[in-house]
Design a protein around this motif. Structure first.
Motif, PDB file in Angstrom:
ATOM      1  N   PHE A 165     -49.949 130.330 119.495  1.00  0.00           N
ATOM      2  CA  PHE A 165     -49.157 129.230 119.485  1.00  0.00           C
ATOM      3  C   PHE A 165     -48.649 128.032 120.249  1.00  0.00           C
ATOM      4  O   PHE A 165     -49.458 126.945 120.625  1.00  0.00           O
ATOM      5  N   ILE A 166     -48.553 128.786 121.282  1.00  0.00           N
ATOM      6  CA  ILE A 166     -47.510 127.885 122.537  1.00  0.00           C
ATOM      7  C   ILE A 166     -48.868 126.878 123.664  1.00  0.00           C
ATOM      8  O   ILE A 166     -48.991 125.851 123.577  1.00  0.00           O
ATOM      9  N   ASN A 167     -50.109 127.755 123.450  1.00  0.00           N
ATOM     10  CA  ASN A 167     -51.643 127.399 124.199  1.00  0.00           C
ATOM     11  C   ASN A 167     -51.534 125.929 123.133  1.00  0.00           C
ATOM     12  O   ASN A 167     -52.253 124.800 123.399  1.00  0.00           O
ATOM     13  N   TYR A 168     -51.666 126.496 122.170  1.00  0.00           N
ATOM     14  CA  TYR A 168     -52.301 125.050 120.898  1.00  0.00           C
ATOM     15  C   TYR A 168     -51.741 124.033 120.846  1.00  0.00           C
ATOM     16  O   TYR A 168     -51.580 122.891 120.629  1.00  0.00           O
ATOM     17  N   TYR A 169     -50.004 124.174 120.969  1.00  0.00           N
ATOM     18  CA  TYR A 169     -49.000 122.903 121.016  1.00  0.00           C
ATOM     19  C   TYR A 169     -48.956 122.228 121.883  1.00  0.00           C
ATOM     20  O   TYR A 169     -49.069 121.217 122.713  1.00  0.00           O
ATOM     21  N   LEU A 170     -49.339 122.971 123.195  1.00  0.00           N
ATOM     22  CA  LEU A 170     -49.520 122.360 124.631  1.00  0.00           C
ATOM     23  C   LEU A 170     -51.138 121.790 124.221  1.00  0.00           C
ATOM     24  O   LEU A 170     -50.402 120.915 125.335  1.00  0.00           O
ATOM     25  N   GLN A 171     -51.777 121.932 123.787  1.00  0.00           N
ATOM     26  CA  GLN A 171     -53.500 121.432 123.845  1.00  0.00           C
ATOM     27  C   GLN A 171     -53.420 120.179 122.790  1.00  0.00           C
ATOM     28  O   GLN A 171     -54.352 119.482 122.933  1.00  0.00           O
ATOM     29  N   VAL A 172     -52.807 120.553 122.038  1.00  0.00           N
ATOM     30  CA  VAL A 172     -52.746 119.121 120.983  1.00  0.00           C
ATOM     31  C   VAL A 172     -52.164 118.347 120.818  1.00  0.00           C
ATOM     32  O   VAL A 172     -50.821 118.222 121.448  1.00  0.00           O
ATOM     33  N   PRO A 173     -52.452 116.334 120.753  1.00  0.00           N
ATOM     34  CA  PRO A 173     -51.802 115.697 120.684  1.00  0.00           C
ATOM     35  C   PRO A 173     -50.442 116.215 119.797  1.00  0.00           C
ATOM     36  O   PRO A 173     -50.998 116.306 118.879  1.00  0.00           O
ATOM     37  N   PRO A 174     -49.700 115.130 120.129  1.00  0.00           N
ATOM     38  CA  PRO A 174     -48.986 115.146 119.642  1.00  0.00           C
ATOM     39  C   PRO A 174     -48.691 114.318 118.133  1.00  0.00           C
ATOM     40  O   PRO A 174     -48.472 114.314 117.092  1.00  0.00           O
ATOM     41  N   SER A 175     -49.480 113.084 117.894  1.00  0.00           N
ATOM     42  CA  SER A 175     -50.275 112.508 117.241  1.00  0.00           C
ATOM     43  C   SER A 175     -50.509 113.473 115.927  1.00  0.00           C
ATOM     44  O   SER A 175     -51.011 112.585 114.297  1.00  0.00           O
ATOM     45  N   VAL A 176     -51.232 114.780 116.483  1.00  0.00           N
ATOM     46  CA  VAL A 176     -51.616 115.407 115.280  1.00  0.00           C
ATOM     47  C   VAL A 176     -51.162 116.485 115.251  1.00  0.00           C
ATOM     48  O   VAL A 176     -51.709 118.179 114.470  1.00  0.00           O
ATOM     49  N   GLY A 177     -49.794 116.749 115.623  1.00  0.00           N
ATOM     50  CA  GLY A 177     -49.971 117.723 115.517  1.00  0.00           C
ATOM     51  C   GLY A 177     -48.741 118.866 116.337  1.00  0.00           C
ATOM     52  O   GLY A 177     -48.040 119.667 116.517  1.00  0.00           O
ATOM     53  N   GLY A 178     -49.042 118.643 117.269  1.00  0.00           N
ATOM     54  CA  GLY A 178     -49.632 119.011 119.002  1.00  0.00           C
ATOM     55  C   GLY A 178     -47.985 118.845 119.606  1.00  0.00           C
ATOM     56  O   GLY A 178     -46.990 117.795 119.423  1.00  0.00           O
TER      57      GLY A 178
END
Length: 348
Positions: A165-178
């Motif tokens: 989850f940490i890697n997911y949210y660090l790599q996905v842009p905030p505009s699409v939920g990261g």
């Protein structure tokens, strides 16, 4: 299972050293790549011996050793879902994404309740999505997150899931939920199951947020509190090394190396630090001892050669080391042969 992070180049040509294996570089789409590397315990349940050994090799930077070990283990127990899932994780590092997806799906047919299998299927889907169009890649995010959530539901005590989850949210842009805040929410949950990994994750998130000194403070704290864990010592030593503070880094790197002398990471960083401190004889002795274990990653050769280039000394030895590095298969997430050839050419 996870972490040791993103495609790393532990010693870049420009003199910096990338983070340890847990930091994965995101794709141009900012998708979750999840090149997780094994660090620390990965699940609450005991693991088969081959799996534990494979995870250890990955943590030390020797993916090829892990792949060979897993291949032998799977010949003996071809339907072991945990082995299949971790083999998929290793295959992803070698760029074999389709095979990894096939293996994780096979593992889930054997055991639909295998949380680790869902975790590494998410990793494989994220890696494969790098080659998709932007629209299709964004569409894949929901499938990746679905498998992460399933992994969490089935294996809430597995630290690797929280790294996912940490890697997911660090790599996905905030505009699409990261984004960093969402990644930070999982740091404490990871620390509950593995205090050292939790501190390393905190440092990762602080770096992503643009707070390197806060990351360094987290590494100092974990090294003081977990002085018998080589991961805690190494992460501090590596951070200091990357800042060019070689004298401060070397004692921490030395202690980590003494605890795990087979680690290509620990050997490489410690030997390179010694070169920067004008202790080439000790660095040579370390590499010679490491050479006594054939088949291991040649990362230390590259790192020492680069250090010699940076200090402007002993180019003949640097050339020999780079030739050794080029003669061996390249491990995932380590400097490319092209980088080694470039460095070799720069020696004149």
């Amino acid at each position: 299972m996870p972490v040791r992070r993103q495609p790393i180049h532990p010693a870049r040509i420009n003199g910096g050293a990338a983070a340890t294996a847990r930091r994965r570089s995101s794709s141009g789409l900012g998708l979750a790549v999840f090149l997780l590397a094994a660090v620390g315990a990965a699940a609450s349940a005991p693991k088969p011996a081959p799996l534990a050994q494979a995870r250890q090799w990955v943590e030390w930077g020797d993916w090829s050793q892990a792949r060979e070990l897993l291949a032998r283990a799977l010949r003996a127990t071809p339907n072991n879902p945990q082995l299949l899932a971790y083999d998929a994780h290793v295959l992803i590092a070698f760029g074999q994404d389709k095979q990894a997806i096939s293996l994780t799906r096979k593992a889930l047919k054997v055991d639909p309740q295998c949380g680790t299998c869902h975790l590494f299927l998410a990793e494989a889907l994220g890696k494969k999505a790098k080659g998709y169009s932007r629209f299709r890649a964004l569409f894949e995010l929901r499938h990746i997150r679905k498998h992460l959530l399933r992994a969490l539901a089935l294996s809430p005590g597995n630290p690797d899931v929280y790294w996912g989850f940490i890697n997911y949210y660090l790599q996905v842009p905030p505009s699409v939920g990261g984004g960093v805040p969402k990644a930070f929410a999982y740091v404490g949950r990871l620390a509950h199951y593995d205090a050292v990994d939790g501190a390393i994750a905190l440092g990762e998130v602080e770096i992503a947020a643009g707070h390197p000194q806060q990351a360094l403070a987290a590494y100092r704290k974990v090294a003081a509190e977990h002085a018998r864990d080589p991961r805690a010592l190494f992460v501090l030593g590596e951070a200091l090394f990357r800042q060019g503070e070689f004298a401060a880094a070397e004692p921490w790197l030395k202690r980590a190396h003494r605890m795990a002398p087979k680690s290509a990471f620990y050997t490489g960083y410690e030997a390179a630090a010694l070169v920067h401190l004008n202790q080439q004889t000790r660095a040579w002795q370390m590499l010679r001892a490491f050479d006594a274990r054939p088949g291991l990653s040649r990362l230390p050769d590259f790192m020492v050669a680069q250090a010699l280039k940076l200090v402007g000394q002993n180019f003949p030895w640097a050339r020999q080391l780079l030739e050794s590095y080029l003669a061996a298969p390249r491990e995932p997430n380590q400097p490319t042969h092209q980088a080694a050839r470039t460095l070799l050419a720069s020696l004149g």
